[in-house]
Design a protein around this motif. Structure first.
Motif, PDB file in Angstrom:
ATOM      1  N   VAL A  88      40.063  13.572  82.690  1.00 44.58           N
ATOM      2  CA  VAL A  88      39.283  14.569  81.956  1.00 44.58           C
ATOM      3  C   VAL A  88      40.102  15.103  80.784  1.00 44.58           C
ATOM      4  O   VAL A  88      39.593  15.249  79.665  1.00 44.58           O
ATOM      5  CB  VAL A  88      38.825  15.712  82.886  1.00 44.58           C
ATOM      6  CG1 VAL A  88      38.173  16.834  82.094  1.00 44.58           C
ATOM      7  CG2 VAL A  88      37.865  15.183  83.943  1.00 44.58           C
ATOM      8  N   MET A  89      41.379  15.359  81.019  1.00 45.67           N
ATOM      9  CA  MET A  89      42.248  15.839  79.941  1.00 45.67           C
ATOM     10  C   MET A  89      42.310  14.831  78.797  1.00 45.67           C
ATOM     11  O   MET A  89      42.257  15.209  77.624  1.00 45.67           O
ATOM     12  CB  MET A  89      43.655  16.117  80.478  1.00 45.67           C
ATOM     13  CG  MET A  89      43.756  17.350  81.333  1.00 45.67           C
ATOM     14  SD  MET A  89      45.395  17.578  82.083  1.00 45.67           S
ATOM     15  CE  MET A  89      46.435  17.748  80.646  1.00 45.67           C
ATOM     16  N   GLU A  90      42.420  13.567  79.133  1.00 48.72           N
ATOM     17  CA  GLU A  90      42.475  12.510  78.112  1.00 48.72           C
ATOM     18  C   GLU A  90      41.219  12.516  77.242  1.00 48.72           C
ATOM     19  O   GLU A  90      41.285  12.427  76.016  1.00 48.72           O
ATOM     20  CB  GLU A  90      42.640  11.162  78.803  1.00 48.72           C
ATOM     21  CG  GLU A  90      42.590   9.973  77.878  1.00 48.72           C
ATOM     22  CD  GLU A  90      42.514   8.657  78.651  1.00 48.72           C
ATOM     23  OE1 GLU A  90      41.715   7.809  78.235  1.00 48.72           O
ATOM     24  OE2 GLU A  90      43.230   8.500  79.650  1.00 48.72           O
ATOM     25  N   ILE A  91      40.069  12.643  77.881  1.00 46.83           N
ATOM     26  CA  ILE A  91      38.806  12.645  77.142  1.00 46.83           C
ATOM     27  C   ILE A  91      38.674  13.915  76.302  1.00 46.83           C
ATOM     28  O   ILE A  91      38.261  13.858  75.136  1.00 46.83           O
ATOM     29  CB  ILE A  91      37.615  12.459  78.100  1.00 46.83           C
ATOM     30  CG1 ILE A  91      37.654  11.042  78.670  1.00 46.83           C
ATOM     31  CG2 ILE A  91      36.293  12.744  77.400  1.00 46.83           C
ATOM     32  CD1 ILE A  91      36.710  10.796  79.817  1.00 46.83           C
ATOM     33  N   LEU A  92      39.034  15.060  76.870  1.00 47.52           N
ATOM     34  CA  LEU A  92      38.966  16.308  76.108  1.00 47.52           C
ATOM     35  C   LEU A  92      39.882  16.245  74.886  1.00 47.52           C
ATOM     36  O   LEU A  92      39.512  16.687  73.792  1.00 47.52           O
ATOM     37  CB  LEU A  92      39.334  17.503  76.988  1.00 47.52           C
ATOM     38  CG  LEU A  92      38.325  17.903  78.054  1.00 47.52           C
ATOM     39  CD1 LEU A  92      38.910  18.979  78.960  1.00 47.52           C
ATOM     40  CD2 LEU A  92      37.024  18.381  77.429  1.00 47.52           C
ATOM     41  N   ALA A  93      41.062  15.686  75.054  1.00 51.21           N
ATOM     42  CA  ALA A  93      42.001  15.562  73.931  1.00 51.21           C
ATOM     43  C   ALA A  93      41.404  14.679  72.838  1.00 51.21           C
ATOM     44  O   ALA A  93      41.459  15.017  71.651  1.00 51.21           O
ATOM     45  CB  ALA A  93      43.327  14.993  74.418  1.00 51.21           C
ATOM     46  N   GLU A  95      38.118  13.736  72.353  1.00 52.83           N
ATOM     47  CA  GLU A  95      36.835  14.185  71.809  1.00 52.83           C
ATOM     48  C   GLU A  95      36.931  15.508  71.052  1.00 52.83           C
ATOM     49  O   GLU A  95      36.218  15.714  70.076  1.00 52.83           O
ATOM     50  CB  GLU A  95      35.804  14.324  72.937  1.00 52.83           C
ATOM     51  CG  GLU A  95      35.393  13.014  73.549  1.00 52.83           C
ATOM     52  CD  GLU A  95      34.612  12.135  72.588  1.00 52.83           C
ATOM     53  OE1 GLU A  95      33.680  12.642  71.935  1.00 52.83           O
ATOM     54  OE2 GLU A  95      34.944  10.937  72.494  1.00 52.83           O
ATOM     55  N   LEU A  96      37.788  16.412  71.524  1.00 53.85           N
ATOM     56  CA  LEU A  96      37.831  17.760  70.951  1.00 53.85           C
ATOM     57  C   LEU A  96      39.121  18.063  70.204  1.00 53.85           C
ATOM     58  O   LEU A  96      39.310  19.179  69.722  1.00 53.85           O
ATOM     59  CB  LEU A  96      37.620  18.799  72.062  1.00 53.85           C
ATOM     60  CG  LEU A  96      36.335  18.665  72.876  1.00 53.85           C
ATOM     61  CD1 LEU A  96      36.297  19.707  73.980  1.00 53.85           C
ATOM     62  CD2 LEU A  96      35.109  18.772  71.983  1.00 53.85           C
ATOM     63  N   SER A  97      40.008  17.085  70.149  1.00 52.56           N
ATOM     64  CA  SER A  97      41.305  17.257  69.477  1.00 52.56           C
ATOM     65  C   SER A  97      42.072  18.465  70.015  1.00 52.56           C
ATOM     66  O   SER A  97      42.654  19.236  69.251  1.00 52.56           O
ATOM     67  CB  SER A  97      41.111  17.395  67.962  1.00 52.56           C
ATOM     68  OG  SER A  97      40.483  16.257  67.436  1.00 52.56           O
ATOM     69  N   LEU A  98      42.062  18.626  71.336  1.00 54.11           N
ATOM     70  CA  LEU A  98      42.792  19.737  71.944  1.00 54.11           C
ATOM     71  C   LEU A  98      44.278  19.391  72.019  1.00 54.11           C
ATOM     72  O   LEU A  98      44.648  18.250  72.265  1.00 54.11           O
ATOM     73  CB  LEU A  98      42.256  20.031  73.343  1.00 54.11           C
ATOM     74  CG  LEU A  98      40.802  20.495  73.429  1.00 54.11           C
ATOM     75  CD1 LEU A  98      40.416  20.732  74.869  1.00 54.11           C
ATOM     76  CD2 LEU A  98      40.575  21.742  72.597  1.00 54.11           C
ATOM     77  N   SER A  99      45.096  20.395  71.818  1.00 51.57           N
ATOM     78  CA  SER A  99      46.544  20.191  71.872  1.00 51.57           C
ATOM     79  C   SER A  99      47.002  20.007  73.313  1.00 51.57           C
ATOM     80  O   SER A  99      46.326  20.416  74.263  1.00 51.57           O
ATOM     81  CB  SER A  99      47.261  21.400  71.268  1.00 51.57           C
ATOM     82  OG  SER A  99      47.085  22.530  72.099  1.00 51.57           O
TER      83      SER A  99
END
Length: 120
Positions: A88-93, A95-99
């Protein structure tokens, strides 16, 4: 039933009626064909496509959004949810460019929430 409610409200408030443009609209069924896609954890039927949909179409922005609110995996199997966190973290990073700092903060927060749930 909804039509009856609208008719009654229109009658009570003396609203003028007009033909509805929604009678012939087709509703999305919301079903994703993930039959050929592997699940992230055998204890929970969650696939990469379902996570992508949660982020892209259902406005999920945190690990908890995906694993608790959108997929409900946390409520069904706490350890399966914890096992899916990295994906999930990989996808959020992506898709949303999260740090990485934000994602690590979310991980800690999610683990604290998950700890509140019973046996698993």
């Amino acid at each position: 039933m909804a039509e009856e409610v609208v008719d009654e409200v229109s009658r009570l408030f003396r609203l003028t009626s007009r033909p509805s443009g929604t009678r012939e609209l087709r509703l999305e069924d919301g079903i994703i064909d993930t039959s050929s896609e592997p699940v992230l954890d055998e204890r929970a039927p969650l696939t990469r496509s379902e996570i992508l949909r949660a982020v892209r179409e259902e406005m999920a922005v945190t690990i908890e959004d995906v694993l608790a609110r959108r997929s409900r995996v946390l409520f069904l199997h706490k350890n399966a949810a914890l096992a899916c966190v990295d994906q999930v973290m990989e996808i959020l990073a992506s898709e949303l460019s999260l740090s990485s700092e934000e994602l690590n903060r979310q991980r800690v927060e999610f683990e604290q929430v998950a700890a509140q749930y019973g046996l698993d």
